[in-house]
Design an enzyme around this catalytic site. Sequence first.
Site, PDB file in Angstrom:
ATOM      1  CG  ASN A  71      95.393  32.599 159.415  1.00  0.00           C
ATOM      2  OD1 ASN A  71      94.222  32.900 159.189  1.00  0.00           O
ATOM      3  ND2 ASN A  71      95.726  31.515 160.098  1.00  0.00           N
TER       4      ASN A  71
ATOM      5  CB  THR B  28      94.534  24.056 160.941  1.00  0.00           C
ATOM      6  OG1 THR B  28      95.940  24.341 160.757  1.00  0.00           O
ATOM      7  CG2 THR B  28      94.362  22.787 161.745  1.00  0.00           C
TER       8      THR B  28
ATOM      9  CG  PHE C  57      90.065  32.870 156.554  1.00  0.00           C
ATOM     10  CD1 PHE C  57      91.179  32.046 156.529  1.00  0.00           C
ATOM     11  CD2 PHE C  57      90.196  34.172 156.072  1.00  0.00           C
ATOM     12  CE1 PHE C  57      92.403  32.501 156.050  1.00  0.00           C
ATOM     13  CE2 PHE C  57      91.419  34.639 155.590  1.00  0.00           C
ATOM     14  CZ  PHE C  57      92.522  33.792 155.572  1.00  0.00           C
ATOM     15  CG  ASN C  58      90.911  27.666 157.019  1.00  0.00           C
ATOM     16  OD1 ASN C  58      91.724  28.591 156.920  1.00  0.00           O
ATOM     17  ND2 ASN C  58      90.797  26.912 158.090  1.00  0.00           N
TER      18      ASN C  58
ATOM     19  CG  HIS D 114      88.392  28.927 164.461  1.00  0.00           C
ATOM     20  ND1 HIS D 114      87.024  28.955 164.305  1.00  0.00           N
ATOM     21  CD2 HIS D 114      88.766  30.218 164.619  1.00  0.00           C
ATOM     22  CE1 HIS D 114      86.585  30.210 164.358  1.00  0.00           C
ATOM     23  NE2 HIS D 114      87.616  30.991 164.560  1.00  0.00           N
ATOM     24  CG  ASP D 115      93.285  26.390 162.990  1.00  0.00           C
ATOM     25  OD1 ASP D 115      94.089  27.281 162.645  1.00  0.00           O
ATOM     26  OD2 ASP D 115      92.218  26.165 162.384  1.00  0.00           O
TER      27      ASP D 115
HETATM   28  O1  RIB Z   1      87.964  30.500 160.093  1.00  0.00           O
HETATM   29  C1  RIB Z   1      88.978  30.137 160.975  1.00  0.00           C
HETATM   30  C2  RIB Z   1      90.146  29.556 160.254  1.00  0.00           C
HETATM   31  O2  RIB Z   1      90.722  30.522 159.379  1.00  0.00           O
HETATM   32  C3  RIB Z   1      91.295  29.139 161.184  1.00  0.00           C
HETATM   33  O3  RIB Z   1      91.991  28.073 160.622  1.00  0.00           O
HETATM   34  C4  RIB Z   1      92.164  30.361 161.224  1.00  0.00           C
HETATM   35  O4  RIB Z   1      93.536  30.052 161.517  1.00  0.00           O
HETATM   36  C5  RIB Z   1      92.049  30.829 159.804  1.00  0.00           C
HETATM   37  O5  RIB Z   1      92.983  30.085 159.027  1.00  0.00           O
HETATM   38 CA    CA Z   2      94.400  28.239 160.345  1.00  0.00          CA
END
Ligand code: RIB
Ligand code: CA
Length: 325
Positions: free
Chosen positions: A41, A127, A168-169, A241-242
């Site tokens: 992030n 996460t 994203f991750n 999300h996490d």
């Molecule tokens: O897509 C959401 C994820 O991406 C979460 O883990 C958020 O913290 C970002 O890292």
């Molecule tokens: Ca995250």
Amino acid sequence: MEKREIILDCDPGTDDAIALAYAAAHKDELELLAITTVCGNQSVEKVTRNALNLAEFYGLDVPVAKGMDTPFTREPVYAPEVHGETGLGQSVLPAASRQAEQEHAVLFLNRLLTGLPEGKKVTIVATGPLTNIAMLLKLFPQVKKHIREIVFMGGAAMGGNVTPSAEFNIYTDPEAARVVFRSGVPLVMCGLDVTLKCTLKRQQIIKLCQSGNPVANLCGDLAGYSLENSSSKYRGEVSIHDVVPLMYLLHPDIFKVQCTILDVDCSDGPSRGTTLCDFRWWEHEEEEMDAWILMDADGARFQEELITGLYELGERIKNKKEEGM
Ligand code: RIB
Ligand code: CA
């Protein structure tokens, strides 16, 4: 439930920060052995500082080790629109009194895991991007015998957030995700299929912010920042999300799971970072289906469990402060 020993690899990040609070609220069921941080992030410097400050604020006396400062092969992709320039929106925490471990997170994790007694296994909760975990598995494959499973927030059987098809991750480090997906370690994927149903609504966030409870206030501010500064504002709710991987470990009954085989698109095209879920059990041997994916969630139960946990941790912190006076 039996006490579960976990390692949290994260990139705090507003929802990572709320997940840390939820873990701290459940110290009796989840023994957090270590926090490792990864570029995601925000820069690994910023997310490590955040992890140290959050751990101290929540009363988590666990080692924090700084990890990879870039994805395996690609340039970092930060998310200031969701998490702000600091990674924690506009929230400011007291500076932690301690520093991160001297050792790189990957070396720290190898030493922690290989130091476990024969037969001992721990759960890795991830996460953020999977860069640290992939590097660990590549450099030190012998640690696999000490990993019970990797429960990670990332991917989606359907849909995306960074792009129409990538989360994203996974998007930020698809090569790392592929290493983890092909590692043979049991996996539980907590993707957008469920995290889009695991949210806090605007009114709930306002109540948290106005509660006078120190943890509820902080997490309300963090969720509120993401709600008001990202496209979540059009949804009127923001996905936390996490928290989902931790909620799954504590309350698996909130979720519906399905077995699958995971892969990921490592191209540079429009489908970069798309997770590919093969549900065709009739095409594969049973042992090949080594991943579980959360496919549905009871959103109301999620909200109830999360909010309760935040208030309980805040009360604990307030009581400790009053005792200390
Ligand atoms: O897509 C959401 C994820 O991406 C979460 O883990 C958020 O913290 C970002 O890292
Ligand atoms: Ca995250």
